[in-house]
Design a protein around this motif. Sequence first.
Motif, mmCIF file in Angstrom:
data_model
loop_
_atom_site.group_PDB
_atom_site.id
_atom_site.type_symbol
_atom_site.label_atom_id
_atom_site.label_comp_id
_atom_site.label_asym_id
_atom_site.label_seq_id
_atom_site.Cartn_x
_atom_site.Cartn_y
_atom_site.Cartn_z
ATOM 1 N N GLU A 132 19.995 -66.099 -70.422
ATOM 2 C CA GLU A 132 21.170 -65.422 -70.841
ATOM 3 C C GLU A 132 22.203 -64.801 -69.996
ATOM 4 O OE1 GLU A 132 21.634 -61.238 -73.802
ATOM 5 O OE2 GLU A 132 19.680 -62.075 -73.605
ATOM 6 N N GLY A 133 23.232 -64.999 -70.300
ATOM 7 C CA GLY A 133 24.427 -64.926 -69.466
ATOM 8 C C GLY A 133 24.868 -65.766 -68.137
ATOM 9 N N GLY A 134 23.834 -66.961 -68.100
ATOM 10 C CA GLY A 134 24.054 -67.690 -67.031
ATOM 11 C C GLY A 134 25.195 -68.378 -66.613
ATOM 12 N N LEU A 135 25.867 -68.685 -67.833
ATOM 13 C CA LEU A 135 27.188 -69.435 -67.584
ATOM 14 C C LEU A 135 28.202 -68.400 -67.026
ATOM 15 C CD1 LEU A 135 28.668 -72.086 -67.860
ATOM 16 C CD2 LEU A 135 28.943 -71.545 -70.199
ATOM 17 N N ASP A 136 28.085 -67.206 -67.651
ATOM 18 C CA ASP A 136 29.006 -66.205 -67.175
ATOM 19 C C ASP A 136 28.818 -66.164 -65.642
ATOM 20 O OD1 ASP A 136 30.278 -65.721 -69.615
ATOM 21 O OD2 ASP A 136 28.840 -64.536 -70.214
ATOM 22 N N GLN A 137 27.448 -66.064 -65.374
ATOM 23 C CA GLN A 137 27.054 -65.721 -63.750
ATOM 24 C C GLN A 137 27.831 -66.676 -63.190
ATOM 25 O OE1 GLN A 137 22.901 -64.762 -63.344
ATOM 26 N NE2 GLN A 137 22.872 -63.786 -65.085
ATOM 27 N N LEU A 138 27.636 -68.342 -63.362
ATOM 28 C CA LEU A 138 28.124 -69.271 -62.564
ATOM 29 C C LEU A 138 29.670 -69.183 -62.528
ATOM 30 C CD1 LEU A 138 26.919 -71.826 -61.557
ATOM 31 C CD2 LEU A 138 27.761 -73.111 -63.654
ATOM 32 N N ILE A 139 30.253 -68.602 -63.541
ATOM 33 C CA ILE A 139 31.827 -68.542 -63.430
ATOM 34 C C ILE A 139 31.880 -67.225 -62.599
ATOM 35 C CG2 ILE A 139 33.690 -67.525 -64.864
ATOM 36 C CD1 ILE A 139 32.461 -69.302 -67.184
ATOM 37 N N LYS A 140 31.121 -66.279 -62.679
ATOM 38 C CA LYS A 140 31.325 -64.881 -61.554
ATOM 39 C C LYS A 140 31.365 -65.460 -60.255
ATOM 40 C CE LYS A 140 29.498 -60.455 -60.835
ATOM 41 N NZ LYS A 140 28.487 -59.623 -61.224
ATOM 42 N N ILE A 141 30.416 -66.414 -59.880
ATOM 43 C CA ILE A 141 29.847 -66.863 -58.406
ATOM 44 C C ILE A 141 31.517 -67.764 -58.187
ATOM 45 C CG2 ILE A 141 28.951 -68.503 -57.041
ATOM 46 C CD1 ILE A 141 26.282 -67.838 -58.658
ATOM 47 N N GLY A 142 31.912 -68.208 -59.189
ATOM 48 C CA GLY A 142 33.374 -69.004 -58.657
ATOM 49 C C GLY A 142 33.575 -70.321 -59.066
ATOM 50 N N PHE A 143 32.678 -70.918 -60.078
ATOM 51 C CA PHE A 143 32.768 -72.064 -60.770
ATOM 52 C C PHE A 143 33.641 -71.999 -61.760
ATOM 53 C CE2 PHE A 143 28.757 -72.296 -58.360
ATOM 54 C CZ PHE A 143 28.524 -73.555 -58.099
ATOM 55 N N SER A 144 34.337 -73.345 -62.170
ATOM 56 C CA SER A 144 35.250 -73.275 -63.289
ATOM 57 C C SER A 144 34.557 -74.148 -64.374
ATOM 58 C CB SER A 144 36.665 -73.853 -62.794
ATOM 59 O OG SER A 144 37.362 -73.020 -62.201
ATOM 60 N N VAL A 145 34.957 -73.818 -65.584
ATOM 61 C CA VAL A 145 34.229 -74.626 -66.643
ATOM 62 C C VAL A 145 35.200 -75.296 -67.362
ATOM 63 C CG1 VAL A 145 32.573 -74.454 -68.737
ATOM 64 C CG2 VAL A 145 32.127 -73.173 -66.576
ATOM 65 N N TYR A 146 35.016 -76.616 -67.854
ATOM 66 C CA TYR A 146 36.071 -77.172 -68.632
ATOM 67 C C TYR A 146 35.402 -78.408 -69.494
ATOM 68 C CZ TYR A 146 36.069 -81.007 -65.174
ATOM 69 O OH TYR A 146 35.392 -82.156 -64.326
ATOM 70 N N ASN A 147 35.851 -78.699 -70.366
ATOM 71 C CA ASN A 147 35.558 -79.894 -71.354
ATOM 72 C C ASN A 147 36.317 -81.188 -71.171
ATOM 73 O OD1 ASN A 147 37.610 -78.823 -72.885
ATOM 74 N ND2 ASN A 147 36.782 -79.497 -74.723
ATOM 75 N N THR A 148 35.705 -82.022 -71.654
ATOM 76 C CA THR A 148 36.099 -83.219 -71.928
ATOM 77 C C THR A 148 35.755 -83.895 -73.313
ATOM 78 O OG1 THR A 148 34.433 -84.630 -71.119
ATOM 79 C CG2 THR A 148 35.984 -84.114 -69.380
ATOM 80 N N GLU A 149 36.305 -85.032 -73.750
ATOM 81 C CA GLU A 149 36.064 -85.574 -75.029
ATOM 82 C C GLU A 149 34.400 -85.578 -74.889
ATOM 83 O OE1 GLU A 149 37.953 -88.933 -75.800
ATOM 84 O OE2 GLU A 149 39.911 -87.949 -76.120
ATOM 85 N N VAL A 150 33.557 -86.031 -73.885
ATOM 86 C CA VAL A 150 32.270 -86.466 -73.825
ATOM 87 C C VAL A 150 31.405 -85.295 -73.426
ATOM 88 C CG1 VAL A 150 30.654 -87.646 -72.567
ATOM 89 C CG2 VAL A 150 33.031 -88.633 -73.032
ATOM 90 N N ASP A 151 31.747 -84.113 -72.630
ATOM 91 C CA ASP A 151 30.731 -83.339 -72.304
ATOM 92 C C ASP A 151 31.335 -82.016 -71.427
ATOM 93 O OD1 ASP A 151 28.287 -81.986 -71.619
ATOM 94 O OD2 ASP A 151 27.439 -83.812 -70.529
ATOM 95 N N PHE A 152 30.868 -80.827 -71.319
ATOM 96 C CA PHE A 152 31.398 -79.744 -70.551
ATOM 97 C C PHE A 152 30.922 -79.978 -69.133
ATOM 98 C CE2 PHE A 152 31.477 -78.039 -75.097
ATOM 99 C CZ PHE A 152 32.364 -77.196 -74.806
ATOM 100 N N TYR A 153 31.793 -79.469 -68.347
ATOM 101 C CA TYR A 153 31.358 -79.687 -66.920
ATOM 102 C C TYR A 153 31.475 -78.252 -66.275
ATOM 103 C CZ TYR A 153 31.855 -84.817 -67.151
ATOM 104 O OH TYR A 153 31.433 -85.982 -67.442
#
Length: 169
Positions: A132-153
């Motif tokens: 729970e909140g894992g993706l938010d934690q990843l973003i907080k660390i400094g990762f960016s999240v984006y999507n393509t037609e195929v998947d999320f990265y």
Amino acid sequence: DTNDDNNKINSYLVRDIPIGDEKKTSDPAERVKELFTVFVAEGMEPNAAAAKAIQTLTDEQQTPKLSPGEIIGNVSIHDKDDEQDETDNHLSPDVIRIAEKYLNNVIKNPHNPKFRSFKLSNKVCDRIISIEGGLDQLIKIGFSVYNTEVDFYACIPLATDLKAMKDIM
């Protein structure tokens, strides 16, 4: 006539995308090459075109364009001005361990694009998403999240201060 019959039978094999309306590639190295080619064709010097292509890709990665989609599961929306509880201020040990592995690979090979971006659907990232909140934690660390037609990265943008990112963990 036989050719027309084959086209009708195999019409599902043909993508109907108008020329000039192609989608951007999701591979960062390919995207830089694509941008570089455009900038050089516009008359830009090769060194300046390379720098601008890398900066453009970094900007694209830092401002992800998410397309609307169906939400499956439980969703809660929080206003940023709402009080955060104490659990928001700490990072999960699993998130830290996984993020450190990706970050260490980038530190060892900072110019290799394959280490900077990874699918969120892979087996390792499944552990982050399941927290729970894992993706938010990843973003907080400094990762960016984006999507393509195929998947999320998730990715570590080129302009990221890797030392500062490591210090957050």
